[in-house]
Design a protein around this motif. Structure first.
Motif, PDB file in Angstrom:
ATOM      1  N   SER A 181       0.862  -1.197   0.000  1.00 30.91           N
ATOM      2  CA  SER A 181       0.000   0.000   0.000  1.00 30.91           C
ATOM      3  C   SER A 181       0.889   1.234   0.000  1.00 30.91           C
ATOM      4  O   SER A 181       1.835   1.318   0.781  1.00 30.91           O
ATOM      5  N   TYR A 182       0.542   2.168  -0.864  1.00 33.09           N
ATOM      6  CA  TYR A 182       1.380   3.359  -1.000  1.00 33.09           C
ATOM      7  C   TYR A 182       0.531   4.623  -1.097  1.00 33.09           C
ATOM      8  O   TYR A 182      -0.620   4.573  -1.527  1.00 33.09           O
ATOM      9  N   LYS A 183       1.181   5.721  -0.761  1.00 39.05           N
ATOM     10  CA  LYS A 183       0.593   7.027  -1.058  1.00 39.05           C
ATOM     11  C   LYS A 183       1.065   7.401  -2.456  1.00 39.05           C
ATOM     12  O   LYS A 183       2.232   7.187  -2.801  1.00 39.05           O
ATOM     13  N   ILE A 184       0.162   7.977  -3.240  1.00 39.50           N
ATOM     14  CA  ILE A 184       0.511   8.366  -4.609  1.00 39.50           C
ATOM     15  C   ILE A 184       0.014   9.792  -4.811  1.00 39.50           C
ATOM     16  O   ILE A 184      -1.020  10.175  -4.255  1.00 39.50           O
ATOM     17  N   ALA A 185       0.771  10.572  -5.554  1.00 38.61           N
ATOM     18  CA  ALA A 185       0.390  11.973  -5.720  1.00 38.61           C
ATOM     19  C   ALA A 185       0.568  12.421  -7.154  1.00 38.61           C
ATOM     20  O   ALA A 185       1.425  11.911  -7.880  1.00 38.61           O
ATOM     21  N   ALA A 186      -0.275  13.355  -7.564  1.00 32.54           N
ATOM     22  CA  ALA A 186      -0.120  14.007  -8.864  1.00 32.54           C
ATOM     23  C   ALA A 186       0.250  15.455  -8.598  1.00 32.54           C
ATOM     24  O   ALA A 186      -0.183  16.043  -7.600  1.00 32.54           O
ATOM     25  N   TRP A 187       1.083  16.000  -9.476  1.00 33.54           N
ATOM     26  CA  TRP A 187       1.470  17.413  -9.366  1.00 33.54           C
ATOM     27  C   TRP A 187       1.360  18.067 -10.740  1.00 33.54           C
ATOM     28  O   TRP A 187       1.777  17.488 -11.742  1.00 33.54           O
ATOM     29  N   GLN A 188       0.779  19.235 -10.740  1.00 36.21           N
ATOM     30  CA  GLN A 188       0.692  20.009 -11.979  1.00 36.21           C
ATOM     31  C   GLN A 188       0.999  21.461 -11.612  1.00 36.21           C
ATOM     32  O   GLN A 188       0.503  21.967 -10.606  1.00 36.21           O
ATOM     33  N   GLU A 189       1.813  22.110 -12.436  1.00 37.31           N
ATOM     34  CA  GLU A 189       2.350  23.416 -12.018  1.00 37.31           C
ATOM     35  C   GLU A 189       1.287  24.481 -11.751  1.00 37.31           C
ATOM     36  O   GLU A 189       1.501  25.356 -10.921  1.00 37.31           O
ATOM     37  N   LYS A 190       0.168  24.457 -12.474  1.00 36.08           N
ATOM     38  CA  LYS A 190      -0.879  25.458 -12.269  1.00 36.08           C
ATOM     39  C   LYS A 190      -1.947  24.981 -11.283  1.00 36.08           C
ATOM     40  O   LYS A 190      -2.548  25.772 -10.580  1.00 36.08           O
ATOM     41  N   LEU A 191      -2.196  23.685 -11.281  1.00 38.88           N
ATOM     42  CA  LEU A 191      -3.329  23.145 -10.500  1.00 38.88           C
ATOM     43  C   LEU A 191      -2.910  22.596  -9.151  1.00 38.88           C
ATOM     44  O   LEU A 191      -3.754  22.306  -8.307  1.00 38.88           O
ATOM     45  N   GLY A 192      -1.624  22.407  -8.944  1.00 34.69           N
ATOM     46  CA  GLY A 192      -1.128  21.962  -7.642  1.00 34.69           C
ATOM     47  C   GLY A 192      -1.094  20.462  -7.485  1.00 34.69           C
ATOM     48  O   GLY A 192      -1.009  19.720  -8.462  1.00 34.69           O
ATOM     49  N   LYS A 193      -1.179  20.052  -6.208  1.00 33.81           N
ATOM     50  CA  LYS A 193      -0.965  18.644  -5.874  1.00 33.81           C
ATOM     51  C   LYS A 193      -2.287  17.964  -5.522  1.00 33.81           C
ATOM     52  O   LYS A 193      -3.164  18.584  -4.911  1.00 33.81           O
ATOM     53  N   LYS A 194      -2.391  16.695  -5.883  1.00 26.99           N
ATOM     54  CA  LYS A 194      -3.539  15.871  -5.483  1.00 26.99           C
ATOM     55  C   LYS A 194      -2.997  14.571  -4.931  1.00 26.99           C
ATOM     56  O   LYS A 194      -2.105  13.971  -5.506  1.00 26.99           O
ATOM     57  N   LYS A 195      -3.570  14.135  -3.789  1.00 31.82           N
ATOM     58  CA  LYS A 195      -3.066  12.915  -3.166  1.00 31.82           C
ATOM     59  C   LYS A 195      -4.088  11.805  -3.258  1.00 31.82           C
ATOM     60  O   LYS A 195      -5.295  12.047  -3.262  1.00 31.82           O
ATOM     61  N   SER A 196      -3.587  10.574  -3.283  1.00 36.84           N
ATOM     62  CA  SER A 196      -4.462   9.414  -3.272  1.00 36.84           C
ATOM     63  C   SER A 196      -3.687   8.247  -2.665  1.00 36.84           C
ATOM     64  O   SER A 196      -2.538   8.398  -2.262  1.00 36.84           O
ATOM     65  N   GLU A 197      -4.357   7.104  -2.593  1.00 36.50           N
ATOM     66  CA  GLU A 197      -3.689   5.905  -2.086  1.00 36.50           C
ATOM     67  C   GLU A 197      -3.892   4.765  -3.070  1.00 36.50           C
ATOM     68  O   GLU A 197      -4.878   4.746  -3.807  1.00 36.50           O
ATOM     69  N   VAL A 198      -2.960   3.840  -3.062  1.00 38.94           N
ATOM     70  CA  VAL A 198      -3.045   2.729  -4.019  1.00 38.94           C
ATOM     71  C   VAL A 198      -2.563   1.443  -3.348  1.00 38.94           C
ATOM     72  O   VAL A 198      -1.634   1.462  -2.544  1.00 38.94           O
ATOM     73  N   VAL A 199      -3.265   0.354  -3.672  1.00 39.43           N
ATOM     74  CA  VAL A 199      -2.826  -0.963  -3.202  1.00 39.43           C
ATOM     75  C   VAL A 199      -2.350  -1.733  -4.430  1.00 39.43           C
ATOM     76  O   VAL A 199      -3.113  -1.956  -5.370  1.00 39.43           O
ATOM     77  N   VAL A 200      -1.073  -2.083  -4.437  1.00 37.57           N
ATOM     78  CA  VAL A 200      -0.483  -2.783  -5.581  1.00 37.57           C
ATOM     79  C   VAL A 200      -0.395  -4.263  -5.260  1.00 37.57           C
ATOM     80  O   VAL A 200       0.087  -4.653  -4.190  1.00 37.57           O
ATOM     81  N   LYS A 201      -0.905  -5.081  -6.196  1.00 39.31           N
ATOM     82  CA  LYS A 201      -0.856  -6.532  -6.013  1.00 39.31           C
ATOM     83  C   LYS A 201       0.150  -7.141  -6.987  1.00 39.31           C
ATOM     84  O   LYS A 201       0.372  -6.589  -8.067  1.00 39.31           O
ATOM     85  N   PRO A 202       0.747  -8.285  -6.624  1.00 40.03           N
ATOM     86  CA  PRO A 202       1.780  -8.885  -7.476  1.00 40.03           C
ATOM     87  C   PRO A 202       1.272  -9.153  -8.896  1.00 40.03           C
ATOM     88  O   PRO A 202       0.170  -9.696  -9.064  1.00 40.03           O
ATOM     89  N   ASN A 203       2.026  -8.758  -9.880  1.00 42.02           N
ATOM     90  CA  ASN A 203       1.752  -9.013 -11.296  1.00 42.02           C
ATOM     91  C   ASN A 203       0.387  -8.515 -11.765  1.00 42.02           C
ATOM     92  O   ASN A 203      -0.146  -8.979 -12.766  1.00 42.02           O
TER      93      ASN A 203
END
Ligand SMILES: [Cu+2]
Length: 251
Positions: A217-239
């Motif tokens: 499980s990880y924190k994931i974020a998007a960044w855009q220079e005009k719109l700023g940052k957005k955060k989310s979470e993701v669960v990654v499963k093998p393959n």
């Protein structure tokens, strides 16, 4: 009897307070000095794909006025790349999606990172690299450009680069570095220096792909220079492939 019980309690409290203090100082030290990212062999890693899109009417594109070196820079005024939204898919290009605080994972690939100055525009508009990467800053034009980094954590630079020239700079510390050219004031770009190799810059449809992620499980974020940052979470499963979509709403 009551007196001796009270003393015992006070003694117990004193001990627990001491433990608390020593525990606290330890945690504070750990938080102040971030654990460095550890490179490991990743097997059965998962993939994160998705998109960064805009919800609402697409704002009018800003036009950059070209008023210098027109023979090289072009006579037409250029479209700003500060916010590039695809009219059809509403995908936002040049957003950076990255995993936040992943402790260990794949090796940072030794890719040649290049930021060019071509027809008086930085190409690409946004470049993302792992901390410790060197970036070749090129001038493909026949006019003088300048490379002005607005770094705070990495060493800042402000150097001219003649036509066909090149500067190489290393970025060791995670930071979002704005780059401008003081000769042509419409020119700007960003180099986003990431603490780990799990990042991607969105394409013209706002799509991204991050591969070989250890299950977890990880924190994931998007960044855009005009719109700023957005955060989310993701669960990654093998393959497996996990989809994460970021939507920026019109303010
Ligand atoms: Cu320039």
């Amino acid at each position: 009897m009551a007196k001796s019980l009270r003393l015992m309690l006070i003694g117990g409290m004193a001990i627990s307070v001491l433990c608390g203090v020593s525990g606290l100082s330890h945690t504070t030290m750990a938080a102040g000095k971030k654990t460095p990212y550890k490179e490991i062999e990743v097997s059965d890693g998962g993939t994160i794909t998705g998109s960064v899109t805009f919800d609402g009417d697409v704002p009018e594109v800003k036009i950059l006025r070209i008023d210098k070196d027109e023979q090289t820079c072009g006579h037409d005024n250029k479209q700003s790349e500060q916010l590039v939204i695809n009219e059809g898919s509403k995908g936002i290009q040049y957003a950076v999606v990255s995993l936040v605080d992943i402790p260990a994972g794949k090796k940072a690939e030794a890719t040649a990172a290049v930021l060019d100055q071509k027809e008086c525009v930085f190409v690409p508009h946004v470049l993302a690299v792992s901390a410790g990467s060197s970036v070749d800053l090129l001038n493909s034009d026949d006019v003088m450009h300048n490379l002005h980094s607005w770094s705070i954590r990495n060493p800042a630079f402000n150097e001219g680069v003649s036509g066909g020239g090149k500067l190489t700079k290393k970025f060791d510390i995670p930071e979002i570095v704005k780059i401008t050219c003081d000769v042509h004031k419409w020119m700007s770009a960003f180099i986003k220096v990431e603490p780990n190799p799990y990042f991607a810059v969105t394409d013209e449809n706002g799509r991204f792909k991050i591969e070989n992620v250890p299950a977890g499980s990880y924190k994931i974020a998007a960044w855009q220079e005009k719109l700023g940052k957005k955060k989310s979470e993701v669960v990654v499963k093998p393959n497996e492939e996990t989809v994460v979509d970021f939507v920026y709403e019109k303010k």
